[in-house]
Write a protein that holds these residues in place. Structure first.
Motif, PDB file in Angstrom:
ATOM      1  N   ASP A  40      27.894  23.581  54.470  1.00 38.55           N
ATOM      2  CA  ASP A  40      27.079  22.830  55.436  1.00 38.55           C
ATOM      3  C   ASP A  40      25.670  22.591  54.878  1.00 38.55           C
ATOM      4  O   ASP A  40      25.127  21.495  54.981  1.00 38.55           O
ATOM      5  CB  ASP A  40      26.984  23.570  56.775  1.00 38.55           C
ATOM      6  CG  ASP A  40      28.298  23.613  57.542  1.00 38.55           C
ATOM      7  OD1 ASP A  40      29.212  22.809  57.245  1.00 38.55           O
ATOM      8  OD2 ASP A  40      28.407  24.464  58.449  1.00 38.55           O
ATOM      9  N   ALA A  43      25.761  20.077  51.935  1.00 37.06           N
ATOM     10  CA  ALA A  43      25.942  18.715  52.448  1.00 37.06           C
ATOM     11  C   ALA A  43      24.650  18.203  53.069  1.00 37.06           C
ATOM     12  O   ALA A  43      24.219  17.078  52.799  1.00 37.06           O
ATOM     13  CB  ALA A  43      27.076  18.690  53.471  1.00 37.06           C
ATOM     14  N   LEU A  48      24.461  14.349  53.900  1.00 32.25           N
ATOM     15  CA  LEU A  48      25.865  14.045  54.161  1.00 32.25           C
ATOM     16  C   LEU A  48      26.412  15.015  55.191  1.00 32.25           C
ATOM     17  O   LEU A  48      25.925  16.144  55.308  1.00 32.25           O
ATOM     18  CB  LEU A  48      26.702  14.183  52.876  1.00 32.25           C
ATOM     19  CG  LEU A  48      26.381  13.263  51.710  1.00 32.25           C
ATOM     20  CD1 LEU A  48      27.150  13.708  50.476  1.00 32.25           C
ATOM     21  CD2 LEU A  48      26.728  11.821  52.063  1.00 32.25           C
ATOM     22  N   SER A  49      27.437  14.584  55.892  1.00 34.92           N
ATOM     23  CA  SER A  49      28.178  15.540  56.710  1.00 34.92           C
ATOM     24  C   SER A  49      28.970  16.421  55.747  1.00 34.92           C
ATOM     25  O   SER A  49      29.212  16.040  54.584  1.00 34.92           O
ATOM     26  CB  SER A  49      29.132  14.809  57.657  1.00 34.92           C
ATOM     27  OG  SER A  49      30.179  14.195  56.918  1.00 34.92           O
ATOM     28  N   THR A  50      29.383  17.568  56.215  1.00 36.51           N
ATOM     29  CA  THR A  50      30.176  18.458  55.354  1.00 36.51           C
ATOM     30  C   THR A  50      31.489  17.791  54.962  1.00 36.51           C
ATOM     31  O   THR A  50      31.901  17.871  53.801  1.00 36.51           O
ATOM     32  CB  THR A  50      30.423  19.802  56.061  1.00 36.51           C
ATOM     33  OG1 THR A  50      29.155  20.378  56.407  1.00 36.51           O
ATOM     34  CG2 THR A  50      31.189  20.769  55.169  1.00 36.51           C
ATOM     35  N   PHE A  53      30.738  15.267  52.264  1.00 33.29           N
ATOM     36  CA  PHE A  53      30.424  15.970  51.021  1.00 33.29           C
ATOM     37  C   PHE A  53      31.710  16.421  50.328  1.00 33.29           C
ATOM     38  O   PHE A  53      31.900  16.199  49.127  1.00 33.29           O
ATOM     39  CB  PHE A  53      29.519  17.173  51.308  1.00 33.29           C
ATOM     40  CG  PHE A  53      29.252  18.041  50.114  1.00 33.29           C
ATOM     41  CD1 PHE A  53      28.290  17.684  49.184  1.00 33.29           C
ATOM     42  CD2 PHE A  53      29.951  19.221  49.925  1.00 33.29           C
ATOM     43  CE1 PHE A  53      28.041  18.481  48.075  1.00 33.29           C
ATOM     44  CE2 PHE A  53      29.709  20.026  48.830  1.00 33.29           C
ATOM     45  CZ  PHE A  53      28.747  19.658  47.895  1.00 33.29           C
TER      46      PHE A  53
END
Length: 102
Positions: A40, A43, A48-50, A53
């Motif tokens: 998390d 990312a 980025l969102s996880t 990513f």
């Protein structure tokens, strides 16, 4: 055993499963919560969102190596490499005297 490790909160090593879309297919990834927290943060550091990513990482590995044989293992190693690189940047902050684990 070193108290620092033995006293780790069980929530940190409990597993969580998340769904991720990889090259158009949805798959599930099960990792310990500690690894999800690191992913998390990685990312977020790249805005980025996880899930995004992981998807980008997956695509890059497939492009470079041809396949990802074990996604969960890849993600754990990515976390370990990240932690090692972080430790190399600030060695004095993570250095622990050997006597701390006696």
């Amino acid at each position: 055993m070193c108290h620092l490790y033995a006293s780790t909160a069980p929530a940190r090593y409990e597993n969580t499963t998340r769904s991720v879309r990889l090259q158009g297919c949805v798959t599930s990834v099960r990792l310990e919560n500690e690894f999800w927290e690191i992913l998390d943060a990685l990312a977020a550091s790249q805005n980025l969102s996880t899930a995004r990513f992981i998807s980008q990482l997956y695509s890059e590995v497939v492009e470079e190596k041809g396949e990802v044989s074990n996604l969960a293992s890849l993600l754990r190693v990515v976390c370990a490499v990240h932690l090692q690189q972080t430790a190399d940047l600030v060695p004095d902050l993570v250095a622990m005297p050997r006597s701390a684990c006696l």
